[in-house]
Design a protein around this motif. Structure first.
Motif, mmCIF file in Angstrom:
data_model
loop_
_atom_site.group_PDB
_atom_site.id
_atom_site.type_symbol
_atom_site.label_atom_id
_atom_site.label_comp_id
_atom_site.label_asym_id
_atom_site.label_seq_id
_atom_site.Cartn_x
_atom_site.Cartn_y
_atom_site.Cartn_z
ATOM 1 N N HIS A 1 7.548 -8.118 -0.273
ATOM 2 C CA HIS A 1 6.485 -7.365 0.309
ATOM 3 C C HIS A 1 6.264 -8.207 1.883
ATOM 4 C CE1 HIS A 1 6.097 -3.989 -2.259
ATOM 5 N NE2 HIS A 1 5.676 -4.581 -2.880
ATOM 6 N N GLN A 2 6.249 -9.431 1.593
ATOM 7 C CA GLN A 2 5.988 -10.293 2.757
ATOM 8 C C GLN A 2 7.150 -10.173 3.718
ATOM 9 O OE1 GLN A 2 5.601 -14.384 1.532
ATOM 10 N NE2 GLN A 2 3.765 -13.918 0.051
ATOM 11 N N ASN A 3 8.162 -10.163 3.307
ATOM 12 C CA ASN A 3 9.396 -10.011 4.205
ATOM 13 C C ASN A 3 9.518 -8.790 4.894
ATOM 14 O OD1 ASN A 3 10.430 -12.455 3.603
ATOM 15 N ND2 ASN A 3 11.975 -11.891 1.856
ATOM 16 N N GLU B 1 0.741 -1.273 -0.070
ATOM 17 C CA GLU B 1 0.102 -0.084 -0.039
ATOM 18 C C GLU B 1 0.903 1.178 -0.049
ATOM 19 O OE1 GLU B 1 -3.387 2.365 0.325
ATOM 20 O OE2 GLU B 1 -3.224 0.226 -0.184
ATOM 21 N N ILE B 2 1.931 1.324 0.877
ATOM 22 C CA ILE B 2 2.602 2.418 1.025
ATOM 23 C C ILE B 2 3.665 2.502 -0.133
ATOM 24 C CG2 ILE B 2 2.510 2.691 3.486
ATOM 25 C CD1 ILE B 2 5.130 1.158 3.749
ATOM 26 N N ALA C 1 10.077 2.291 4.576
ATOM 27 C CA ALA C 1 9.551 1.034 3.953
ATOM 28 C C ALA C 1 9.150 1.363 2.637
ATOM 29 C CB ALA C 1 8.380 0.469 4.764
ATOM 30 N N SER C 2 8.674 2.375 2.207
ATOM 31 C CA SER C 2 7.891 2.535 0.803
ATOM 32 C C SER C 2 9.139 2.949 -0.141
ATOM 33 C CB SER C 2 6.842 3.899 0.537
ATOM 34 O OG SER C 2 7.823 5.114 1.245
ATOM 35 N N LYS D 1 3.293 6.284 -7.406
ATOM 36 C CA LYS D 1 2.403 7.050 -8.031
ATOM 37 C C LYS D 1 3.295 8.436 -8.146
ATOM 38 C CE LYS D 1 -1.891 9.055 -7.980
ATOM 39 N NZ LYS D 1 -3.269 9.418 -7.001
ATOM 40 N N HIS D 2 3.547 8.922 -7.013
ATOM 41 C CA HIS D 2 4.156 10.130 -7.157
ATOM 42 C C HIS D 2 5.658 10.303 -7.612
ATOM 43 C CE1 HIS D 2 1.142 11.120 -4.047
ATOM 44 N NE2 HIS D 2 1.102 12.275 -4.738
#
Length: 1316
Positions: A938-940, A50-51, A159-160, A57-58
């Protein structure tokens, strides 16, 4: 892994604000060690996917519409993503600071109540005490809610950004990969992004701090008038200094990051090439390389630490220095010191200390360092990408797959147009049902052709059309950390029947049968514990298992297996399983190639005429036109265009038979950080004299710090006593008249005080108040305090950095000396995590946290002592609060330690997955499984974020309760002062002193205690590193008592006497009772089925693990008695996997500048590489990418040959070193070996029998046992023998050639002997 439902989602407003919903977790943490399953699920808004999507996107918008600089800005993209929430939270932060300032204002009013106690109603005192209580309780509730939300934004940014970097990694072009390294990428994803965690927390203080200052200055102007300007001047000077230091931090951070990249890159090279380093006895030179890199990095860290020491000193001294400037100016202007004035200044400036003294400096520091990190990450994010559009048709399965090339040309280094093209004008039209063999000399472009088909190499000219799904087997098989089955399935559904067929066709059945856990046996990262042939067959099985594949690309797949296995794979897999399913692009055998009229032998032996040859040949009805050139290739040998099936990953480790032990999970300590961890840290930091000096300086700093304000209380009390004394002797107006004077005068307290002094000095010289005495003592105390605290801060940071330096050195040396088994069961990412993230925490985060903890602890103890001495009734409050505090801290640490350890261990899989992805990137992209790998990442990251979420919330759970303890303490002090004032005869100065210091404990106690907990949490990084430098070690490098003579080995005689060998203690023996004698200068060929123990024979000779039984003698000396360095330098080796290091060609051939250029060129000429290197613009100074990836595998092996030729030892071991070169080059290499090493003992492990058929004797191994050992011709006389059966599997025609060659050599040898 299934995590527990997140109880925060169901919490009410009270539970949410007080973090009450965490109580159950702390109760569990007290009773047992927390595991990953105890963590809470993340809210969807916190999840990595999500993040990342929001930031991406930006970022994409930035790439489409860059700013004025013409480049996209990551900083701008981050700002756009999080600015709205950030600004809303700013209002909450402002409310927090309003409450912080309100407390000293209420304290000032309470002090004035005591000054005017005779005229003020009692309820005023209780009202002010109640106001102090209310503000002290509300402040922590709002403060912790605000800080958690700001930390959450920092976590999201980190994280992102990491996820965005991983997505970029999957799209990097081959040229971009050569411009960076695994170490640099890991450093970006660990140290650089760590800055983002702290940036949002303090950023609001860049505007809130000045606003607070204006409010406080306005209040103080009412008290001291123009004297305030001196304090403002000091404040501005400190702020300007902090901004300047912040800028320097940015520059130092930038320089340090580059040096850290270099150190991590070198460390990564050591880890990935550890077997080569050990077998060449290069530990010391590589240790020096890393030590030099670490030394230059540490010089920058020391510079930044000295600045941190100054900032830390300023934080605690800013309020004192500003008060010092205001009061001295005030007194110089004729003002008098009263309790209300002194403690209004001290109290209000104390309220500013956190926001302006610490948070503004941290905001500046983190802003500049974050900008540097942003630029570094941004530079990575705008690297050139692999062209995903060129193979878009290859994404979908097709009933009529095809490959069509028309005048296709390409080159790797497109930025160097003067270089020759890697592929030139290739045309091919390949239809369904064809098998195409691609042949050519080393560096001719064979691997590059396959890279073009998978999309790794883009077209310069011509066209390429591909229809159908591709399955790919790399020349260097990529095995990720997981079970054998997981490596084969690669994310596909398990189909038992098809899976069994694939295992059988790829000749893996026998290998799996000998393993205890079969295909569920874990294999280590890069498949280190598997033999070369096993890795090749697992990678092949992965490709074959892909049911929906239409086009198969096999890059020299059969070169790593013996002839029997190769024959089985060709007939049962390529020519059997795939062809029968009708899914193979084509079919063609060696015999058919000869029948087609193409003279393969002539082509292979033919000179390369400038390496540009147009040759056409037909297979079936298809024609392939090709033009190859020996320019930069990425791999090479024989390739097959076939087709295969998909899959994904997990984690573990093993080999052949010793695989069965498998990979351990990362070791995680339990319970509190042991005392010995601290003691070891302190011992490494300084000697006893330094430690004692530092303790004395620390005590002196606290005494002077408390004395500074105590002396002001004495000064104000002295003046008040003087006024009373003077009033009693009628030398001054009565105190009540003083207020009349103020009202009737100019309205200025300064003028009033002038009148007082005037009356005093004119009327009573003998009773004049000695302002100069108090002032001079105050100056001495303040100056001494600043100097001592600055000295203490510098000593502290020097001590911490020194400890970090020595810890790194000990850990690295321990890693170098640890057995090779350690690297088999520990992924590179896990080891690099210690060298990157853990060392970053020790170098950068532990010293300031330790400083805060130690200084605040000393301050709090001092305040409690001072308060108890002044108002002994406070003791009745301190005792229960202290007991609760001690219990609470112990209760909290039970859980927080486990959470911090979980945070460390859940971080490692992120780096391991990243490292593994980089190693297998061509395979991942060829199989089009980028989506699965993103999901795995992403899971990790979500698992790590779950631990980070608990880390943040648990620290605020603890901090809030500590702040409430402080609120109760200050409330009790305030009310006790009102209640007990008459009983204890408290003066306004004493009330001001204890209340001001108590108010200073608001947020400071929780900050200090949280820092103590954070220190213990960070000490888990120290603990993790200490785990590594206590690793079991190999035997000693040198043993003086058994040191061999300088000219040993004398002749190269080797004897194996009942040798049994295992790769780890008590593991299964991979060599069993091996007995053999090798004569001086004898040439021995070692053959056997894949997994027979051939490479294990080399491992035993080099003592990569100690022998289980028996002994090996070299020239009569048992090798087990020798130092490892003495043994290994005596033997040259050309390993199965060619390992090169980032740096120049010169450094890779002669790593330590021992030989002249002439010697280097001579060695290159002997391995057929001189012409190629001369064609490079920088020749010997040509830069090689990490692992030498900008050269073909064959070229890398030839460079390893050149090293061996230069070393020229009496014994040479060659482990499948010519498997990846063409036959012509192989023949030339064999000729060179015979000539250069004719007076040496040579042991050659080979699958190509023709390379060892001229050996003096052949050793046939099977299952770790010696099956046969004799001259080739004699072995062939036994038609049912092992060697004869191996020859039969090659094919009748080649078997006859080899038998004939063996007889010729035998006859020549014995005829010569007979003549003699």
């Amino acid at each position: 892994m299934t995590l527990k439902p997140n109880t925060m989602k169901k919490s009410n407003i009270f539970s949410y604000i007080t973090f009450w919903w965490l109580n159950d977790l702390f109760a569990e943490g007290r009773n047992r060690t927390l595991q990953e399953a105890d963590m809470y699920e993340l809210d969807p808004s916190d999840r990595s996917e999500e993040i990342c999507n929001k930031l991406e996107k930006h970022w994409e918008s930035e790439k489409e519409k860059p700013g004025k600089t013409g480049k996209p800005s990551l900083l701008r993209a981050i700002t756009k993503t999080y600015v709205n929430k950030f600004m809303v939270l700013g209002t909450l932060g402002l409310f927090t600071e309003i409450l912080r300032i309100a407390i000293p204002i209420f304290i000032i009013q309470l002090i004035r109540y005591f000054e005017n106690k005779d005229t003020s109603p009692t309820w005023h005192g209780y009202a002010y005490a109640a106001a102090i209580t209310f503000s002290s309780i509300i402040l922590p509730l709002v403060y912790h809610l605000y800080f958690y939300q700001m930390q959450r934004i920092g976590w999201h940014i980190r994280a992102s950004t990491c996820a965005l970097m991983y997505k970029k990694t999957l799209r990097l072009s081959r040229r971009s990969l050569q411009q960076t390294s695994t170490g640099q990428i890991i450093n970006l994803g660990s140290s650089d992004v760590a800055r983002f965690d702290f940036l949002p927390i303090f950023l609001h203080y860049l505007w809130m701090g000045p606003l607070e200052c204006i409010a406080v200055w306005y209040i103080l102007w009412q008290e001291v008038g123009m004297a305030l300007l001196a304090g403002i001047g000091v404040f501005l000077l400190i702020t300007i200094t902090q901004i300047s230091i912040g800028r320097q931090f940015g520059k130092l951070r930038s320089a340090t990051a580059v040096l850290t990249d270099k150190r991590i890159r070198l460390t990564n090279e050591v880890i990935t090439g550890i077997r080569t380093i050990k077998m060449h006895a290069w530990e010391e030179p590589f240790a020096k390389l890393v030590e030099d890199a670490r030394r230059t990095e540490v010089m920058k860290i020391i510079q930044s630490s000295s600045m941190k020491a100054f900032n830390s000193c300023i934080y605690f001294c800013q309020e004192k220095l500003t008060t010092f400037a205001i009061l001295l100016t005030f007194v110089a202007m004729g003002g008098t010191i009263t309790a209300s004035k002194v403690f209004s200044i001290v109290g209000l400036l104390n309220a500013l200390r956190l926001s302006t003294g610490m948070f503004i400096s941290l905001a500046i520091e983190h802003t500049f360092s974050s900008i540097v990190s942003c630029k570094r990450i941004q530079k990575y994010l705008i690297l050139e990408e692999y062209d995903t559009e060129q193979n878009k048709d290859a994404n979908e399965s097709s009933c009529q797959p095809f490959v069509k090339l028309q005048n296709f040309s390409a080159m790797w280094e497109t930025d160097k147009p003067h270089r020759k093209k890697t592929l030139q004008y290739i045309s091919a039209d390949i239809k369904n049902g064809e098998l195409i063999a691609v042949i050519g000399s080393v560096g001719s472009g064979k691997s590059s052709l396959l890279s073009a088909l998978t999309g790794e190499l883009s077209a310069l000219d011509g066209t390429k059309k591909i229809k159908g799904k591709i399955s790919y087997v790399d020349q260097l098989p990529w095995i990720f950390s997981g079970t054998i089955r997981e490596n084969i399935l690669f994310g596909s559904e398990y189909d038992s029947k098809w899976y069994t067929q694939v295992i059988t066709a790829c000749s893996l059945s026998q290998d799996l049968n000998v393993l205890k856990d079969g295909d569920l046996t874990p294999v280590g990262e890069r498949g280190l514990t598997l033999s070369g042939g096993q890795k090749a067959r697992v990678a092949l099985a992965r490709a074959v298992y892909r049911k929906d594949a239409d086009i198969f690309l096999m890059d020299d797949t059969l070169s790593s297996v013996d002839t029997a296995v190769a024959n089985h794979i060709f007939h049962h897999c390529i020519n059997g399983l795939l062809l029968k399913k009708g899914r193979v692009v084509g079919f063609g055998s060696y015999e058919e190639l000869l029948d087609s009229g193409f003279d393969l032998v002539t082509f292979l032996n033919k000179n390369d005429e400038a390496n540009k040859t147009d040759q056409s040949f037909r297979l079936g009805s298809r024609t392939v036109e090709h033009t190859f050139n020996t320019e930069s290739d990425t791999r090479q040998s024989a390739y097959y265009i076939d087709k295969l099936k998909t899959a994904t990953s997990t984690e573990s480790t093993t080999s052949n038979e010793y695989l069965s032990v498998g990979n351990k999970e990362e070791v995680r300590a339990q319970g509190s950080v042991k005392r010995r961890v601290y003691l070891n840290y302190f011992r490494l930091g300084a000697n006893t004299i330094f430690m004692v000096t530092m303790i004395i300086v620390s005590l002196a700093s606290h005494v002077l710090y408390i004395m500074n304000d105590w002396w002001l209380a004495e000064w104000s009390q002295g003046f008040e006593n003087h006024i009373k004394k003077s009033s009693n002797s009628n030398s001054l107006p009565k105190p009540t008249e003083l207020f009349t004077l103020e009202e009737d005068g100019s309205g200025s307290s300064v003028n009033l005080n002038r009148t007082i002094f005037s009356a005093n000095t004119i009327d009573e010289k003998s009773t004049e108040f000695d302002t100069k005495f108090y002032r001079n003592i105050y100056i001495i105390i303040t100056v001494s305090m600043f100097i001592i605290i600055l000295l203490r801060a510098n000593m502290h940071f020097y001590f911490c950095i020194s400890s970090g330096i020595r810890m790194h050195a000990k850990m690295f040396n321990a890693i170098l000396k640890s057995p090779s088994r350690f690297f088999d069961i520990n992924p590179a990412g896990r080891i690099l995590n210690r060298f990157s993230k853990d060392m970053c925490e020790i170098d950068e985060f532990l010293p300031p946290r330790f400083w805060d903890f130690l200084f605040i602890t000393g301050f709090i103890v001092s305040v409690i002592i001072l308060t108890a001495v002044t108002n002994y009734f406070v003791v009745f409050i301190v005792i229960p609060l202290g007991a609760y505090f001690v219990w609470l801290r112990k209760y909290y640490l039970h859980t927080s330690r486990d959470i911090k350890r979980l945070e460390g261990t859940t971080r490692s899989p992120i780096f391991s997955h990243l490292s593994s992805t980089l190693q297998g990137l061509p395979t991942v992209r060829a199989f089009r499984v980028e989506k699965q790998f993103k999901e795995k990442y992403h899971q990790n990251q979500n698992l790590h974020s779950a631990s980070w979420f608990l880390f943040l919330t648990s620290s605020h759970w603890f901090g809030l309760r500590l702040d409430l303890i402080t609120a109760i303490f200050i409330s009790a002090v305030a009310f006790l002062c009102v209640v007990c004032a008459s009983l204890l005869n408290l003066t306004p100065g004493e009330v001001g002193l204890i209340l001001t210091f108590s108010a200073g404990m608001v947020t400071l106690l929780q900050w200090g205690v949280r820092q103590s907990a954070e220190v213990e949490n960070l000490m888990t990084s120290v603990e993790r590193i200490q785990q590594y430098y206590r690793l079991p070690s190999e035997a000693a490098s040198e043993i003086e008592a058994t040191k061999p003579p300088a000219d040993w080995p004398f002749c190269g005689r080797i004897q194996f006497n009942k040798v049994s060998f295992s790769y780890f203690k008590n593991g299964p023996n991979v060599l069993k009772e091996v007995c053999l004698r090798i004569k001086p200068n004898e040439k021995i060929g070692v053959v056997g089925r894949t997994g027979a123990g051939k490479t294990s024979l080399v491992a035993a000779l080099f003592r990569l693990n100690e022998l289980e039984n028996g002994e090996i003698y070299i020239d009569g000396i048992p090798i087990s008695t020798l130092g490892l360095k003495d043994l290994r330098v005596a033997i040259s080796v050309i390993p199965q996997d060619p390992i090169l290091f980032a740096g120049t060609m010169r450094r890779n051939i002669d790593p330590f500048d021992i030989y002249t250029d002439d010697k280097l060129w001579e060695a290159l000429a002997k391995v057929q590489l001189a012409d190629f290197v001369k064609s490079l613009s920088l020749q010997l100074n040509t830069e090689m990418a990490e692992t030498g990836s900008n050269f073909s595998v064959g070229q890398r092996q030839l460079i390893c040959f050149a090293r061996a030729i230069l070393a020229k030892t009496k014994i040479l071991v060659i482990d499948e070193a010519t498997a990846n070169v063409d036959m012509r080059t192989d023949q030339l290499i064999q000729s060179t070996i015979r000539e250069e090493f004719k007076h040496c003992t040579v042991i050659t492990i080979a699958h190509r029998i023709n390379t060892v058929i001229d050996s003096d004797r052949i050793l046939v191994l099977g299952g770790g046992l010696v099956k046969e050992f004799d001259e080739p011709y004699k072995l062939l006389q036994n038609k049912n023998g092992y060697f004869a059966n191996i020859i039969k599997t090659i094919g009748c025609q080649e078997a006859k050639i080899l038998e004939s060659e063996a007889k010729r050599i035998y006859d020549k040898k014995y005829l010569l002997d007979n003549h003699t």
